[in-house]
Enzyme design. Structure first.
Site, PDB file in Angstrom:
ATOM      1  N   GLU A 125     -13.449  -0.990   6.881  1.00 12.19           N
ATOM      2  CA  GLU A 125     -12.657  -1.243   8.217  1.00 12.19           C
ATOM      3  C   GLU A 125     -13.527  -0.697   9.336  1.00 12.19           C
ATOM      4  OE1 GLU A 125      -9.025   0.615   7.160  1.00 12.19           O
ATOM      5  OE2 GLU A 125      -9.519   2.317   8.418  1.00 12.19           O
ATOM      6  N   ASP A 131      -5.271   3.678   0.165  1.00 10.85           N
ATOM      7  CA  ASP A 131      -6.179   4.151   1.005  1.00 10.85           C
ATOM      8  C   ASP A 131      -6.645   5.532   0.933  1.00 10.85           C
ATOM      9  OD1 ASP A 131      -7.911   4.121   3.008  1.00 10.85           O
ATOM     10  OD2 ASP A 131      -6.754   3.246   4.700  1.00 10.85           O
ATOM     11  N   GLU A 149      -4.258  -6.932   5.157  1.00  8.82           N
ATOM     12  CA  GLU A 149      -3.415  -5.793   5.657  1.00  8.82           C
ATOM     13  C   GLU A 149      -2.436  -6.425   6.814  1.00  8.82           C
ATOM     14  OE1 GLU A 149      -5.295  -2.574   7.205  1.00  8.82           O
ATOM     15  OE2 GLU A 149      -3.741  -0.958   6.616  1.00  8.82           O
ATOM     16  N   TYR A 180      -2.596  11.798   5.921  1.00  9.35           N
ATOM     17  CA  TYR A 180      -2.951  10.532   6.249  1.00  9.35           C
ATOM     18  C   TYR A 180      -2.070   9.538   6.044  1.00  9.35           C
ATOM     19  CZ  TYR A 180      -4.689   5.786   6.825  1.00  9.35           C
ATOM     20  OH  TYR A 180      -4.657   4.300   6.943  1.00  9.35           O
ATOM     21  N   ARG A 184     -13.650  -5.233   4.015  1.00 12.91           N
ATOM     22  CA  ARG A 184     -12.402  -5.085   4.830  1.00 12.91           C
ATOM     23  C   ARG A 184     -12.642  -5.453   6.470  1.00 12.91           C
ATOM     24  NH1 ARG A 184      -7.936  -3.658   4.224  1.00 12.91           N
ATOM     25  NH2 ARG A 184      -7.806  -1.675   6.145  1.00 12.91           N
ATOM     26  N   TRP A 202     -12.209  12.255   8.652  1.00 16.69           N
ATOM     27  CA  TRP A 202     -10.518  11.872   8.961  1.00 16.69           C
ATOM     28  C   TRP A 202     -10.282  10.616   8.071  1.00 16.69           C
ATOM     29  CZ3 TRP A 202      -7.737   7.554  11.298  1.00 16.69           C
ATOM     30  CH2 TRP A 202      -6.448   7.917  11.393  1.00 16.69           C
ATOM     31  N   ARG A 215       0.797  -1.227  -0.098  1.00 17.66           N
ATOM     32  CA  ARG A 215      -0.046  -0.003  -0.015  1.00 17.66           C
ATOM     33  C   ARG A 215       0.774   1.117   0.055  1.00 17.66           C
ATOM     34  NH1 ARG A 215      -3.839   2.478   4.931  1.00 17.66           N
ATOM     35  NH2 ARG A 215      -1.896   3.852   5.146  1.00 17.66           N
ATOM     36  N   HIS A 237      -9.140   6.897   2.489  1.00 14.45           N
ATOM     37  CA  HIS A 237      -9.465   7.087   4.297  1.00 14.45           C
ATOM     38  C   HIS A 237     -10.723   8.073   4.126  1.00 14.45           C
ATOM     39  CE1 HIS A 237      -8.595   6.861   8.435  1.00 14.45           C
ATOM     40  NE2 HIS A 237      -7.968   5.874   8.092  1.00 14.45           N
ATOM     41  N   GLU A 268      -9.003   1.906  -1.528  1.00 13.80           N
ATOM     42  CA  GLU A 268      -9.755   1.705  -0.006  1.00 13.80           C
ATOM     43  C   GLU A 268     -10.617   2.919   0.098  1.00 13.80           C
ATOM     44  OE1 GLU A 268      -6.917   0.181   2.785  1.00 13.80           O
ATOM     45  OE2 GLU A 268      -8.292   1.128   4.187  1.00 13.80           O
TER      46      GLU A 268
HETATM   47  O1  EZ4 Z   1      -6.891   4.363  10.061  1.00 13.40           O
HETATM   48  O2  EZ4 Z   1      -6.386   1.501  11.894  1.00 13.40           O
HETATM   49  O3  EZ4 Z   1      -6.159   0.693   6.191  1.00 13.40           O
HETATM   50  N1  EZ4 Z   1      -5.692   1.137   7.278  1.00 13.40           N
HETATM   51  C1  EZ4 Z   1      -6.216   2.185   8.011  1.00 13.40           C
HETATM   52  C2  EZ4 Z   1      -5.813   2.458   9.492  1.00 13.40           C
HETATM   53  C3  EZ4 Z   1      -6.723   3.053  10.296  1.00 13.40           C
HETATM   54  C4  EZ4 Z   1      -6.472   2.972  11.905  1.00 13.40           C
HETATM   55  C5  EZ4 Z   1      -7.746   3.488  12.700  1.00 13.40           C
HETATM   56  O4  EZ4 Z   1      -7.587   2.949  13.908  1.00 13.40           O
HETATM   57  O5  EZ4 Z   1      -6.935   2.782   7.502  1.00 13.40           O
HETATM   58  O6  EZ4 Z   1      -4.566   3.187   9.310  1.00 13.40           O
HETATM   59 CO    CO Z   2      -8.036   1.893   5.892  1.00 14.17          CO
END
Ligand code: EZ4
Ligand code: CO
Length: 419
Positions: free
Chosen positions: A279, A227, A356, A176, A300, A419, A164, A229, A253
């Site tokens: 996730e 990701d 992961e 991030y 996920r 976030w 990743r 995010h 992701e």
């Molecule tokens: O931000 O696990 O894909 N992984 C992620 C992680 C999450 C943290 C949050 O607790 O997005 O870095």
């Molecule tokens: Co993630």
């Protein structure tokens, strides 16, 4: 409680042996906070379950200690399904990350006990081995594109087949995924949330350039992941997916927040970049529409946040009907106990995609001795009965809980963002 049938109590591993006599919630911070449930049976055989919810750890610890543990004492540890249904239906209040993480901790501990009593590793209880090892992806982060590419190269040298990649975005403070001060990336780094600033246009122009560079530097032999995010709107995510198509990602992701599952229809309509999400989900109901309409490619949601093996197995089977594969969350806030359980699941589940894998801190590995190991791009479980992860309670006690929360993101005008 749970009167045994005569045939149940006559055999070794009888109801009396399986009776739960103690359940302890262990909170420890070996590098980061973890909540672990230890369930002990009259026979002395015990099981471990992870209950860690990053930044909200004590809520789950209290849910377990105050509301779940009193219900466990005297119960038959072998009635895994019944205990799951009791904790889910019986609470009246359903779902949510706190509830489902607590239920997961109980469920995984009971599967661990079952494995130990049967003398079998968890993957064999689930149905046996489907593959030699679980393909894993590592995290490569760089302050800029060049540094991220160097990091990807280091993981390829270590034998990773999938990586990743995240990089800093010009004009964005604390993007991030980017570590500060050369330390491994750990998002929950302060007692109160760190403030980060988000800029969508700068991000959307940076990410395609990152992956163009990664393919130029490393070729097509490595799987690349990214990701988002939860930062984009559906149409922005669609644009990014389309811009990334020439670089053939394994997945994009969390392209957009997913409370509204139909929003993925917009992303899907415009791009063939594979999509992964989930996730932050905790139930099959969080992804029912996404899966049955084939709006995603990878789910996920992992064992600890999704109600344990009993519920995630249902989710994975449902996903399999729709050609959606698993891609379990495996950041450092998933304790080695979850990693162990997830890897057994990955070893069995027919519709496995990828796992992961971020390395835990040395202190974490010491508190949670385990028998899984990385070899040739894959993680391999051992044959220790149960999930193969233990806890050194004396060592755990040396690392008291230290409050830490995840960061927040704001736009440049101060508005709160995802976030
Ligand atoms: O931000 O696990 O894909 N992984 C992620 C992680 C999450 C943290 C949050 O607790 O997005 O870095
Ligand atoms: Co993630």
């Amino acid at each position: 409680m749970n009167t045994p049938s005569p045939s149940e109590s006559a055999r070794p591993g009888s109801h009396r042996d399986r009776e739960i006599v103690e359940a302890r919630v262990i909170v420890t911070c070996p590098g980061r906070n973890f909540v672990t449930l230890k369930i002990v049976t009259r026979s002395g055989v015990y099981g471990l379950g992870d209950a860690t919810l990053n930044g909200r750890e004590l809520a789950v610890a209290s849910y377990l200690q105050d509301h779940v543990v009193p219900n466990l004492i005297g119960r038959d540890a072998g009635r895994i399904e019944d205990v799951w249904q009791f904790l889910y239906r019986g609470a009246y209040w359903r779902r949510g990350p706190v509830t489902m993480s607590a239920i997961a901790a109980v469920d995984v501990a009971l599967w661990d006990i079952l494995g130990k009593m049967a003398g079998l590793p968890l993957y064999r209880l689930l149905g046996g081995r489907s593959r030699e090892g679980a393909l894993v992806y590592a995290h490569a982060n760089g302050r800029d594109i060049g540094e991220a590419s160097d990091e990807v190269g280091k993981y390829i040298e270590k034998g990773f087949l999938a990586v990743r990649a995240q990089c800093g975005v010009p004009g964005v403070k604390k993007a991030y995924g980017i570590a500060s001060g050369g330390r491994p990336y750990e998002p929950a780094e302060s007692e109160l949330p760190a403030e980060t600033v988000w800029n969508t246009p700068r991000y959307l122009e940076t990410v395609p350039r990152l992956f163009e560079r990664l393919r130029a530097d490393h070729g097509n032999g490595v799987e690349l992941l990214h990701d988002v995010h939860h930062r984009l709107t559906p149409i922005e995510a669609a644009r990014l997916g389309r811009d990334l198509e020439p670089h053939r990602l394994f997945w994009m992701e969390d392209a957009t927040p997913a409370e509204n599952q139909t929003s993925f229809e917009i992303v899907r309509r415009h791009t063939v970049t594979p999509l992964a999400v989930g996730e932050v989900f905790n139930s099959i109901w969080d992804c029912k529409h996404l899966i049955e309409n084939q709006l995603i490619d990878y789910i996920r949601t992992t064992i600890v946040h999704g109600g344990g093996i009993t519920h995630i197995r249902r989710l994975a089977d449902f996903a399999g009907l729709h050609q959606v594969r698993t891609g379990f969350h495996g950041a450092t806030d998933l304790s080695p106990v979850t990693m162990g359980a997830a890897l057994h699941f990955d070893t069995w589940v027919p519709n496995f995609g990828i796992q992961e894998y971020m390395f835990h801190a040395e202190e974490t590995d010491a508190v949670f001795p385990h028998d899984y190991a990385f070899r040739d791009g894959r993680l391999h479980v051992g044959d220790t009965p149960g999930h193969g992860v233990d806890i050194d309670e004396a060592l755990a006690a040396k690392y008291p809980y230290a409050p830490k929360q995840l960061p927040v993101a704001r736009l440049e005008d101060g508005s709160m963002w995802d976030w």
